[in-house]
Write a protein that holds these residues in place. Structure first.
Motif, mmCIF file in Angstrom:
data_model
loop_
_atom_site.group_PDB
_atom_site.id
_atom_site.type_symbol
_atom_site.label_atom_id
_atom_site.label_comp_id
_atom_site.label_asym_id
_atom_site.label_seq_id
_atom_site.Cartn_x
_atom_site.Cartn_y
_atom_site.Cartn_z
ATOM 1 N N LEU A 310 -25.823 20.271 87.923
ATOM 2 C CA LEU A 310 -26.170 19.689 89.338
ATOM 3 C C LEU A 310 -27.160 18.400 89.020
ATOM 4 C CD1 LEU A 310 -26.349 20.254 92.368
ATOM 5 C CD2 LEU A 310 -28.469 21.262 92.084
ATOM 6 N N SER A 311 -26.926 17.338 89.762
ATOM 7 C CA SER A 311 -27.900 16.317 89.366
ATOM 8 C C SER A 311 -28.156 15.637 90.840
ATOM 9 C CB SER A 311 -27.600 15.415 88.473
ATOM 10 O OG SER A 311 -28.356 14.261 88.094
ATOM 11 N N TYR A 312 -29.247 14.981 90.910
ATOM 12 C CA TYR A 312 -29.555 13.908 92.205
ATOM 13 C C TYR A 312 -29.413 12.604 91.665
ATOM 14 C CZ TYR A 312 -32.173 12.395 96.079
ATOM 15 O OH TYR A 312 -32.571 11.837 97.399
ATOM 16 N N ALA A 313 -28.827 11.644 92.580
ATOM 17 C CA ALA A 313 -28.860 10.214 92.359
ATOM 18 C C ALA A 313 -28.406 9.634 93.745
ATOM 19 C CB ALA A 313 -27.798 9.918 91.071
ATOM 20 N N ASP A 314 -28.838 8.637 94.049
ATOM 21 C CA ASP A 314 -28.437 7.650 95.077
ATOM 22 C C ASP A 314 -28.485 8.413 96.540
ATOM 23 O OD1 ASP A 314 -27.196 5.262 96.050
ATOM 24 O OD2 ASP A 314 -25.523 6.129 96.239
ATOM 25 N N GLY A 315 -29.498 9.285 96.494
ATOM 26 C CA GLY A 315 -29.622 9.949 97.824
ATOM 27 C C GLY A 315 -29.062 11.247 98.058
ATOM 28 N N HIS A 316 -28.116 11.705 96.910
ATOM 29 C CA HIS A 316 -27.358 12.685 96.860
ATOM 30 C C HIS A 316 -27.753 13.721 95.948
ATOM 31 C CE1 HIS A 316 -25.258 9.460 99.324
ATOM 32 N NE2 HIS A 316 -24.939 10.649 100.153
ATOM 33 N N ASP A 360 -29.440 4.394 83.615
ATOM 34 C CA ASP A 360 -28.974 3.096 84.394
ATOM 35 C C ASP A 360 -28.346 3.586 85.540
ATOM 36 O OD1 ASP A 360 -26.581 4.425 83.829
ATOM 37 O OD2 ASP A 360 -25.763 2.853 82.368
ATOM 38 N N GLY A 361 -28.351 4.809 86.049
ATOM 39 C CA GLY A 361 -28.177 5.370 87.540
ATOM 40 C C GLY A 361 -26.308 5.656 87.678
ATOM 41 N N LEU A 362 -25.663 5.620 86.454
ATOM 42 C CA LEU A 362 -24.673 6.212 86.080
ATOM 43 C C LEU A 362 -24.291 7.584 86.206
ATOM 44 C CD1 LEU A 362 -22.625 3.627 84.122
ATOM 45 C CD2 LEU A 362 -22.375 4.016 86.291
ATOM 46 N N LEU A 363 -23.443 8.570 86.553
ATOM 47 C CA LEU A 363 -23.432 9.980 86.241
ATOM 48 C C LEU A 363 -22.572 10.298 84.911
ATOM 49 C CD1 LEU A 363 -22.435 10.993 89.932
ATOM 50 C CD2 LEU A 363 -24.817 11.023 88.785
ATOM 51 N N TRP A 364 -23.101 10.887 84.248
ATOM 52 C CA TRP A 364 -22.295 11.466 82.902
ATOM 53 C C TRP A 364 -21.867 12.846 83.458
ATOM 54 C CZ3 TRP A 364 -24.576 10.306 77.591
ATOM 55 C CH2 TRP A 364 -24.751 8.947 77.384
ATOM 56 N N VAL A 365 -20.493 13.103 83.334
ATOM 57 C CA VAL A 365 -19.776 14.199 83.964
ATOM 58 C C VAL A 365 -19.173 14.658 82.560
ATOM 59 C CG1 VAL A 365 -17.937 15.352 85.472
ATOM 60 C CG2 VAL A 365 -19.672 13.423 86.250
ATOM 61 N N THR A 366 -19.350 15.929 82.224
ATOM 62 C CA THR A 366 -18.519 16.590 81.005
ATOM 63 C C THR A 366 -17.542 17.350 81.639
ATOM 64 O OG1 THR A 366 -19.841 18.576 80.611
ATOM 65 C CG2 THR A 366 -20.677 16.361 79.735
ATOM 66 N N THR A 367 -16.312 17.383 80.883
ATOM 67 C CA THR A 367 -15.169 18.469 81.170
ATOM 68 C C THR A 367 -15.423 19.541 80.516
ATOM 69 O OG1 THR A 367 -13.533 17.421 79.508
ATOM 70 C CG2 THR A 367 -13.742 16.552 81.623
ATOM 71 N N SER A 368 -14.954 20.626 80.802
ATOM 72 C CA SER A 368 -15.075 22.110 79.943
ATOM 73 C C SER A 368 -13.575 22.726 79.962
ATOM 74 C CB SER A 368 -15.839 23.163 80.740
ATOM 75 O OG SER A 368 -16.362 23.908 80.004
ATOM 76 N N ASN A 369 -12.781 21.785 79.412
ATOM 77 C CA ASN A 369 -11.290 22.552 79.333
ATOM 78 C C ASN A 369 -10.805 22.951 77.961
ATOM 79 O OD1 ASN A 369 -10.229 21.244 81.790
ATOM 80 N ND2 ASN A 369 -10.637 19.381 81.107
ATOM 81 N N GLN A 370 -11.776 23.147 77.052
ATOM 82 C CA GLN A 370 -11.681 23.734 75.757
ATOM 83 C C GLN A 370 -12.359 24.923 75.765
ATOM 84 O OE1 GLN A 370 -9.677 22.834 73.202
ATOM 85 N NE2 GLN A 370 -9.435 20.559 73.306
#
Length: 388
Positions: A310-316, A360-370
């Motif tokens: 869970l993270s918070y950015a851009d009012g969401h 820088d405001g970007l979201l880093w999203v990790t996958t968990s497919n392994q």
């Protein structure tokens, strides 16, 4: 390490041949999704069952000028179950791998390096090397904190980063019950400078209501592992209880603490966490309407969420879904309510574990497919950058 990264990048380039940009390739599917398209998704009013939110189709688009998030590229690939992500003052991130125990550094341009490993980690089921938190005083103390499952317990440890090498860990807090499942594992420093630690009930639901157990709780401790000043019980690290398995923590612009929580078989939850609050598990799953328990702000059927990061950015708030295989965007209203959950990237990248907001405001999203429950591509696992 670099050769693995290069091979992964080549695999991804082949998978995306003919594309005009670096948009991450969706995971190939042999079956069609069983649920309806997941956007737009309105907030629903509570029905007769007392639940709200999380329906996957129909309704009007979210209003208020919300733009659709866009996946702008794969930052790194060929990771092995990345779990924790937190950012250093220079903008690089520290990333943990649950299965290998490795601690990695990933820069904003995708340069990957190995800082070290937490050798005491014993991976099994959902356990292993889990969350990471960078000290708020990192510029002076160079300290990183980790949540790790050992052969006897879950514990919080810390280690200094000496240049580009991780020092020997020392114990901050131990004795947290560990299990094959439901180990919690997210750690994060709050605006108050204290460390918040999520724990699961390890498959023993009664522990969540036991005030003397550290399982099924959100803990609040000092960097030295002592109960933080202002805790409900001055001698206890427990901040809230009645949790099944919290794996996401985020603070909004007003300093309110939000937590994402795995449900059992019916309802996953997003909770607004209050000091000393009891969130009901195992007496209640989802909304119970009982005065002694705090109801979640939003719930989802478990097949649409199984939320972790869970993270918070851009009012969401942005919530990653494992079984749901989607990224949820949730509006936080001026009154401090969660509203208008909207899902994106449904089944595009498989299981999504962690979402973190970069400097820088970007979201880093990790996958968990392994992790033994996904459908990995040759490039998995990955960190995907998303513009919110």
């Amino acid at each position: 390490m670099r050769s693995r990264l290069a091979l992964g990048s080549l695999a991804l380039a082949l998978a995306t041949a003919g594309c005009a940009d670096n948009t991450p390739a969706p995971i190939p599917r042999t079956t069609q999704p069983t649920d309806a398209p997941s956007q737009p998704t309105p907030t629903e009013e509570p029905g007769n069952d007392g639940q709200s939110g999380g329906s996957d189709g129909g309704g009007e688009p979210a209003t208020g000028g919300d733009r659709e998030p866009r996946a702008v590229g794969t930052l790194v690939d060929l990771l092995e179950v990345p779990w924790g992500v937190d950012f250093l003052p220079d903008g690089a991130a520290v990333v943990t791998e649950r299965m290998t125990g490795r601690v990695l550094q990933v820069t904003a341009d995708g340069t990957l390096s190995r800082l070290g490993a937490i050798t005491s980690a014993v991976p099994q089921g959902e356990a292993g090397l889990l969350g990471v938190a960078v000290s708020p005083d990192f510029d002076t103390d160079r300290t990183l904190f980790f949540y790790v499952t050992t052969g006897t317990d879950n514990r919080v440890v810390r280690a200094e980063l000496n240049g580009s090498r991780l020092g020997e860990p020392s114990v901050v807090l131990d004795g947290i019950p560990a299990g094959f499942i439901h180990d919690g594992g997210r750690i994060a420093f709050g605006p108050d400078g204290h460390l918040y630690v999520t724990t699961g009930e390890t498959g023993d639901p009664a522990l969540a209501q036991d005030p003397d157990s550290l399982a099924g709780k959100i803990l609040r401790i000092t960097p030295d592992g002592e109960p933080a000043p202002g805790n409900p019980d001055p001698g206890s690290p427990v901040w809230s209880l009645g949790h099944r398995n919290v794996q996401g923590l985020a603070w909004d612009d007003e300093g309110r603490l939000w937590a994402s929580e795995f449900g059992d078989s019916t309802w996953d939850e997003l909770n607004l966490v209050e000091k000393g609050g009891n969130y009901g598990w195992p007496e209640v799953e989802g909304r119970g309407g009982q005065k002694q328990f705090i109801d979640p702000q939003l719930v989802w059927p478990v097949e649409q969420a199984s939320p972790s990061g869970l993270s918070y950015a851009d009012g969401h708030l942005w919530m990653a879904g494992l079984r749901g295989q989607r990224l949820w965007r949730i509006t936080v209203t001026a009154a401090g309510k969660a509203a208008r959950p909207t899902a994106f990237f449904t089944e595009d990248y498989g299981r999504l574990r962690t979402v973190a907001t970069a400097p820088d405001g970007l979201l880093w999203v990790t996958t968990s497919n392994q992790d033994g429950r996904g459908e990995p591509t040759p490039a998995d696992d990955r960190i995907i950058q998303v513009r919110p």
